[in-house]
Design a protein around this motif. Structure first.
Motif, PDB file in Angstrom:
ATOM      1  N   ARG A 178       0.875  -1.174   0.000  1.00 40.55           N
ATOM      2  CA  ARG A 178       0.000   0.000   0.000  1.00 40.55           C
ATOM      3  C   ARG A 178       0.907   1.218   0.000  1.00 40.55           C
ATOM      4  N   ILE A 179       0.630   2.171  -0.872  1.00 34.66           N
ATOM      5  CA  ILE A 179       1.454   3.367  -1.004  1.00 34.66           C
ATOM      6  C   ILE A 179       1.048   4.376   0.068  1.00 34.66           C
TER       7      ILE A 179
ATOM      8  N   GLY B 292       3.172  10.365  -0.833  1.00 33.19           N
ATOM      9  CA  GLY B 292       2.506  11.019  -1.949  1.00 33.19           C
ATOM     10  C   GLY B 292       1.200  11.635  -1.508  1.00 33.19           C
ATOM     11  N   PRO B 293       0.501  12.262  -2.436  1.00 34.18           N
ATOM     12  CA  PRO B 293      -0.747  12.953  -2.080  1.00 34.18           C
ATOM     13  C   PRO B 293      -1.843  11.981  -1.674  1.00 34.18           C
ATOM     14  N   ASP B 294      -2.733  12.451  -0.821  1.00 31.53           N
ATOM     15  CA  ASP B 294      -3.872  11.635  -0.402  1.00 31.53           C
ATOM     16  C   ASP B 294      -4.791  11.380  -1.586  1.00 31.53           C
ATOM     17  N   SER B 295      -5.396  10.220  -1.582  1.00 33.83           N
ATOM     18  CA  SER B 295      -6.347   9.918  -2.650  1.00 33.83           C
ATOM     19  C   SER B 295      -7.682  10.575  -2.310  1.00 33.83           C
ATOM     20  N   ARG B 296      -8.543  10.687  -3.313  1.00 30.84           N
ATOM     21  CA  ARG B 296      -9.840  11.336  -3.108  1.00 30.84           C
ATOM     22  C   ARG B 296     -10.721  10.556  -2.143  1.00 30.84           C
ATOM     23  N   THR B 297     -10.568   9.236  -2.094  1.00 29.37           N
ATOM     24  CA  THR B 297     -11.439   8.408  -1.267  1.00 29.37           C
ATOM     25  C   THR B 297     -10.947   8.281   0.167  1.00 29.37           C
TER      26      THR B 297
ATOM     27  N   TYR C  67      -8.491   6.292   1.009  1.00 31.24           N
ATOM     28  CA  TYR C  67      -7.762   5.033   1.099  1.00 31.24           C
ATOM     29  C   TYR C  67      -6.571   5.081   0.156  1.00 31.24           C
ATOM     30  N   ARG C  68      -5.434   4.690   0.654  1.00 30.66           N
ATOM     31  CA  ARG C  68      -4.218   4.699  -0.151  1.00 30.66           C
ATOM     32  C   ARG C  68      -4.270   3.585  -1.193  1.00 30.66           C
ATOM     33  N   PRO C  69      -3.701   3.821  -2.382  1.00 29.55           N
ATOM     34  CA  PRO C  69      -3.719   2.780  -3.421  1.00 29.55           C
ATOM     35  C   PRO C  69      -2.817   1.601  -3.066  1.00 29.55           C
ATOM     36  N   ILE C  70      -3.133   0.464  -3.640  1.00 23.24           N
ATOM     37  CA  ILE C  70      -2.341  -0.755  -3.471  1.00 23.24           C
ATOM     38  C   ILE C  70      -1.670  -1.061  -4.805  1.00 23.24           C
ATOM     39  N   VAL C  71      -0.362  -1.289  -4.762  1.00 24.86           N
ATOM     40  CA  VAL C  71       0.401  -1.665  -5.951  1.00 24.86           C
ATOM     41  C   VAL C  71       0.728  -3.147  -5.829  1.00 24.86           C
ATOM     42  N   ALA C  72       0.314  -3.921  -6.832  1.00 24.43           N
ATOM     43  CA  ALA C  72       0.538  -5.366  -6.828  1.00 24.43           C
ATOM     44  C   ALA C  72       1.273  -5.761  -8.098  1.00 24.43           C
ATOM     45  N   CYS C  73       2.386  -6.443  -7.930  1.00 28.41           N
ATOM     46  CA  CYS C  73       3.178  -6.910  -9.072  1.00 28.41           C
ATOM     47  C   CYS C  73       2.969  -8.421  -9.207  1.00 28.41           C
TER      48      CYS C  73
END
Length: 177
Positions: A85-86, A89-94, A96-102
């Motif tokens: 989870r990132i 960086g800037p807060d997301s609109r919702t 909740y922080r974004p999740i990066v999955a490789c």
């Protein structure tokens, strides 16, 4: 004669240093290529709730696996290289922080992208994680894509990563042209 020997020694030293720098440069180029290649299997998930202000990567991966199994009905176990989870960086609109999955397999990533409409119904957005250079190339190819479709709507066109495919012809954006 001794002076020429000193100059030859300096030239030999410079040649050795240049060869070493070229090897280091090539190694860095290879690493950059590997990093860029792993972006091809990386997805970013937006609006997945978290229980606390910080969660471990194991908890994040478990949350993502549960979501993929329950919403997308993917029964097999998708293998990930990393899931994070990132937090910077800037807060997301919702909120909740974004999740990066490789993903380890390109086919797993493609299956999730094909079924992303099911996730949208649950309020979760999924997109490919592209490098800045790939995003720029893709933006330019999207302009070409739209102009081709406007002129000839019957042509078969689609974008994959940073390539435009038009009737079995592959187009790649070139900064120089």
């Amino acid at each position: 004669n001794a002076r020429f020997q000193d100059i030859e020694d300096v030239v030999t030293d410079i040649k050795g240093d240049m060869m070493e720098l070229m090897l280091v440069y090539q190694d860095i180029q290879d690493k950059i290529f590997d990093i860029d290649r792993t972006w091809q299997n990386t997805l970013v998930f937006h609006n997945i709730k978290s229980d606390s202000s910080y969660e471990s990567s194991e908890c994040t991966e478990s949350r993502l696996r549960d979501l993929l199994k329950s919403v997308l009905n993917i029964r097999r176990d998708i293998q990930f290289l990393r899931v994070i989870r990132i937090y910077n960086g800037p807060d997301s609109r919702t909120g909740y922080r974004p999740i990066v999955a490789c993903c380890t397999k390109w086919t797993d990533k493609e299956e999730v992208l094909r079924k992303r409409q099911l996730l949208r119904c649950k309020g979760v957005n999924v997109e490919e994680d592209l490098s800045r250079a790939a995003r720029t190339r893709r933006r330019e190819l999207e302009k070409l894509f739209k102009s081709i479709k406007a002129r000839e709507p019957d042509r078969r066109c689609f974008l994959t990563y940073d390539k435009l495919i038009v009737d079995d012809n592959v187009y790649i954006f070139n900064d120089l042209e």
